[in-house]
Every structure is written in structure tokens, then in C-alpha cells.
Design an enzyme around this catalytic site. Structure first.
Site, PDB file in Angstrom:
ATOM      1  N   LEU A  51      -0.147  -4.922  -5.630  1.00 50.61           N
ATOM      2  CA  LEU A  51       0.417  -6.267  -5.559  1.00 50.61           C
ATOM      3  C   LEU A  51       1.942  -6.246  -5.428  1.00 50.61           C
ATOM      4  CD1 LEU A  51      -1.816  -8.326  -8.008  1.00 50.61           C
ATOM      5  CD2 LEU A  51      -1.621  -8.545  -5.526  1.00 50.61           C
ATOM      6  N   TYR A  52       2.586  -5.294  -6.049  1.00 49.39           N
ATOM      7  CA  TYR A  52       4.029  -5.135  -5.869  1.00 49.39           C
ATOM      8  C   TYR A  52       4.321  -4.818  -4.402  1.00 49.39           C
ATOM      9  CZ  TYR A  52       8.778  -3.345  -6.465  1.00 49.39           C
ATOM     10  OH  TYR A  52      10.130  -3.140  -6.359  1.00 49.39           O
ATOM     11  N   GLU A  53       3.532  -3.912  -3.862  1.00 50.68           N
ATOM     12  CA  GLU A  53       3.702  -3.516  -2.470  1.00 50.68           C
ATOM     13  C   GLU A  53       3.469  -4.681  -1.514  1.00 50.68           C
ATOM     14  OE1 GLU A  53       1.026  -0.938   0.616  1.00 50.68           O
ATOM     15  OE2 GLU A  53       1.303  -0.121  -1.409  1.00 50.68           O
TER      16      GLU A  53
END
Length: 408
Positions: A315-317
Site C-alpha cells: 500500500l505504501y508502494e
């Protein structure tokens, strides 16, 4: 045939580059050696902030005292490549005089302006033409917005006349001295490191944080309290009055939900990592009104090398990659310079297994910005230095071909 053509092109370009380096070095020396500054100072007496001359007499005198001596120094040094190539019988050695011919155009233009030849300034003094700026400072070739800053932002920076090589090497392609710089995510590891490095480079720093604590910087075992403003995601428009006082906004905040993939984690990741940054950027853009704003205001955005590499945190990516794509699209029409900070894994609360020091990363960011690098890559991963420029070029070209410019 190909080899001969290559030699010819190299001779022409290298001799022109040589005289440009001579000119820029002469300009730098003029600001540090008083006998030369007595001549060069006339150049800084000429223009008002709108680049209209103070008077015709001073304008003409400045060319006799500054531009003509500068061109003569260029012409003298331009003889060196020709003599060397002639002595060593280099093929096509006569082309080594290209720098001299190139310099003669500057010398003749300076003499004509000093003599008051009508309309010659419009043809030969391009970087000093008055009027609204229709472009942003160029990162490679000196244009009017870039040179304006040498006169009215910081005279100890922005020295180059045509090519920006000397400024990039010296770190004078962007001056931070006296600029008000705000950093979001200021209570985080990188935020604090950036604030400290900016302060050391002469900036007036402002900390934006979602926490209620007052931020201080530690210098030589002493704490220096700095201006700290609290803000909340979703209320970015409320910061517009503060943004009017800020020259550079660094959007640095973020969140990492690590292995989570639930709906709440998805929404929170995109809201914090993507859309709050977008709203901050657009709010800041609303404050860009004048010529000075266009050339002195900037946005720096921490997007992460997750734009092109796995982040071991999906999700960060995904949220950071979306944010990076939106910036690539938006800066096609941005009213001021937008820089990307493409950072590898540095040790922080978001990434406790990072391998780089946040202090070192902050130093590299400032160094890159002062060399006017628009995509500042700081990482230990060599793949990023290859993959990101290719990705950014192709994506920017794609957006430019298949979208229309925004209406002013």
C-alpha cells in the site's frame, strides 16, 4: 568520414564550452575580487525588478565597464585551444578558433549596446528583457527567469550566462539563503534532518506537523526552537495564508501501514500519502502570482523510489506511485518549479530497517537542489538511477502527447 566529422563537432562544441566556462568564472571572480567588482557593479545598477533600465546612460555605461571587458577576457582565453591544436597539428585545427568567432558575437553586441545602437538590446540582451515571465527557470540553459534571480534573489548565486554547468558544479544554481522553507512531516526523522540542513544553508525554516509538540533543532548541544505550525489532513486549504509567506514547500509527510490490506488501511494510505499532498501542492500553487513568485517559489515532493521499485509494503508502494504519477502530470503546467525527491530506504520510524542515515539523505537532497536537479535521487540501489529517468521521461512524454494543457 565519420571520424573526421566527430573530430570537427568535438572541436567546435568544446571550444564554445571553454569560452562559456571562462565567462562564468570571470563573473564569479567579479563578485569576490573588488577591482573587478568595481566594473561589474555597474551591471547591477542598471535594472529595476521588472528588468527595465534605470536610465539609458547607466545602461550604456554598464556595457562599456562590464560586458566589453568580459568579452575581451573570453576572446583572450579563446585563443588557447587554437594555439594548442595548431601546435600539435590536430586535424581540422582551424575549427578550434570557433570559440573566438563565438566570442566575437558577444563582443560586437556589447560594443553596439554601449554605443546605443537602436533596438540592438532586443536582439542581443535576451536575458534582460522586461515583461511577464512566460516560462519557469530552465534547468540547463539560462533564461530570463533564471538570470533575474542573480539580480534580485541572491547576487552570490546564478552566475552562469548561457550554460548552467558552472552553477551546477559550484552549487549556486539555487540559493536557499534568506528563503522561507516549510517542511511537512517535520517531527519525523527526515523532516528534522531537512530542517537542520536547511537552517545550516541559510534558510528560514518552518515546521508543519500533525502533532502538538513544539519542534526544536539541536546545534552544538543547544536546542533552537523554530516556528511550528499544526495542520490536519483534509484541512489543507486553511494553510493558504501561511503559504503566501513561504518560498519553498517540502511535502515530506507519509504513512506506512506495512503488511495491512484492509479497507481502512487502503483509504488511509491514499489519503495521507497521495491526496493530502496533492491538496497541499494545489493550495500552494494558488499563491504563485507575481514574476518573483514564479521564479522563487518551489515545491519539493518526497515520492520515494517506490515509484519504480518494490517497497516491500504494497500500500505504501501503490499510494506513493500514484502520487508520483500525478506530480509528473501536474508539473507539465505547474506555475512554479516542482522537484521530486526519489529516496531509497533510510532509517526512520516508518522504515526501521532502512540502511541510510536521514542526516546524510538530507545533505544529498540539499546538494541536489542547489545544483538545480529537478529529480533528486538518493539511494543505494543503482537500478533506480537508470529506471527512474527512463520511466519519468516516457511517462511525461505520454502525458504531454495525450492530454491538453490546462487553461490559464
Amino acid at each position: 568520414m565519420v571520424n573526421h566529422l566527430t573530430i570537427a563537432v568535438i572541436l567546435i562544441l568544446s571550444t564554445i564550452l571553454w569560452v562559456e566556462i571562462v565567462r562564468d568564472c570571470y563573473h564569479v571572480l567579479s563578485h569576490y575580487w573588488q577591482p573587478l567588482y568595481r566594473l561589474h557593479g555597474w551591471h547591477h545598477k542598471v535594472f529595476r525588478p521588472d528588468l527595465t533600465p534605470v536610465s539609458e546612460a547607466i545602461y550604456r555605461k554598464a556595457h562599456w565597464y562590464n560586458d566589453v571587458p568580459e568579452a575581451l577576457v573570453m576572446l583572450t582565453f579563446s585563443l588557447i585551444p587554437g594555439v594548442i591544436c595548431y601546435y600539435y597539428t590536430v586535424p581540422y585545427s582551424w575549427l578550434a578558433w570557433s570559440g573566438s568567432l563565438y566570442t566575437l558575437t558577444f563582443l560586437s553586441g556589447a560594443i553596439a549596446r554601449g554605443a546605443g545602437v537602436p533596438y540592438i538590446d532586443e536582439l542581443t540582451d535576451i536575458t534582460h528583457r522586461p515583461g511577464d515571465f512566460t516560462t519557469l527557470p530552465n534547468p540547463w540553459l539560462v533564461n530570463r527567469p533564471y538570470h533575474w534571480r542573480h539580480h534580485f534573489d541572491n547576487q552570490k548565486a546564478y552566475y552562469c550566462g548561457t550554460l548552467m554547468l558552472v552553477d551546477k558544479i559550484m552549487g549556486t544554481a539555487l540559493s536557499l539563503k534568506g528563503k522561507t522553507v516549510a517542511v511537512t512531516g517535520a517531527s519525523g526523522t527526515l523532516g528534522l534532518a531537512l530542517l537542520k540542513e536547511l537552517q545550516l544553508n541559510g534558510a528560514k525554516v518552518v515546521a508543519f506537523t500533525s502533532q502538538n509538540n513544539k519542534i526544536s533543532l539541536n546545534f552544538d548541544q543547544q536546542n533552537l526552537p523554530i516556528k511550528t505550525l499544526t495542520w490536519q489532513v483534509g484541512k489543507e486549504i486553511e494553510l493558504i495564508d501561511e503559504f503566501r509567506k513561504i518560498d519553498i514547500l517540502i511535502i515530506n509527510h507519509g504513512i506506512n501501514v506495512h503488511e495491512r490490506r484492509d479497507v481502512e488501511a487502503i483509504l488511509k494510505s491514499y489519503e495521507v500519502n497521495t491526496f493530502s499532498g496533492w491538496r497541499l501542492m494545489e493550495t500552494f500553487f494558488k499563491t504563485v502570482k507575481t514574476n518573483k513568485d514564479k521564479v522563487c517559489k518551489e515545491v519539493w515532493i518526497n515520492t520515494s523510489e517506490a515509484e519504480v521499485n518494490p517497497a516491500i509494503s504494497p500500500l505504501y508502494e501503490l499510494s506513493k506511485r500514484t502520487w508520483g504519477d500525478l506530480i509528473t502530470l501536474r508539473r507539465l503546467d505547474a506555475p512554479c518549479v516542482v522537484r521530486k525527491l526519489i529516496l531509497g530506504p533510510f532509517k526512520s520510524n516508518l522504515n526501521p530497517i532502512g540502511v541510510m542515515s536521514a542526516d546524510w539523505v538530507a545533505k544529498q537532497i540539499i546538494k541536489g537542489a542547489k545544483s538545480d536537479i529537478r529529480n533528486i535521487i538518493v539511494t543505494i540501489n543503482p537500478i533506480t538511477f537508470i529506471a527512474f529517468p527512463i520511466k519519468e521521461f516516457c511517462q511525461s512524454l505520454y502525458f504531454k502527447l495525450f492530454t491538453k494543457p490546462s487553461e490559464k
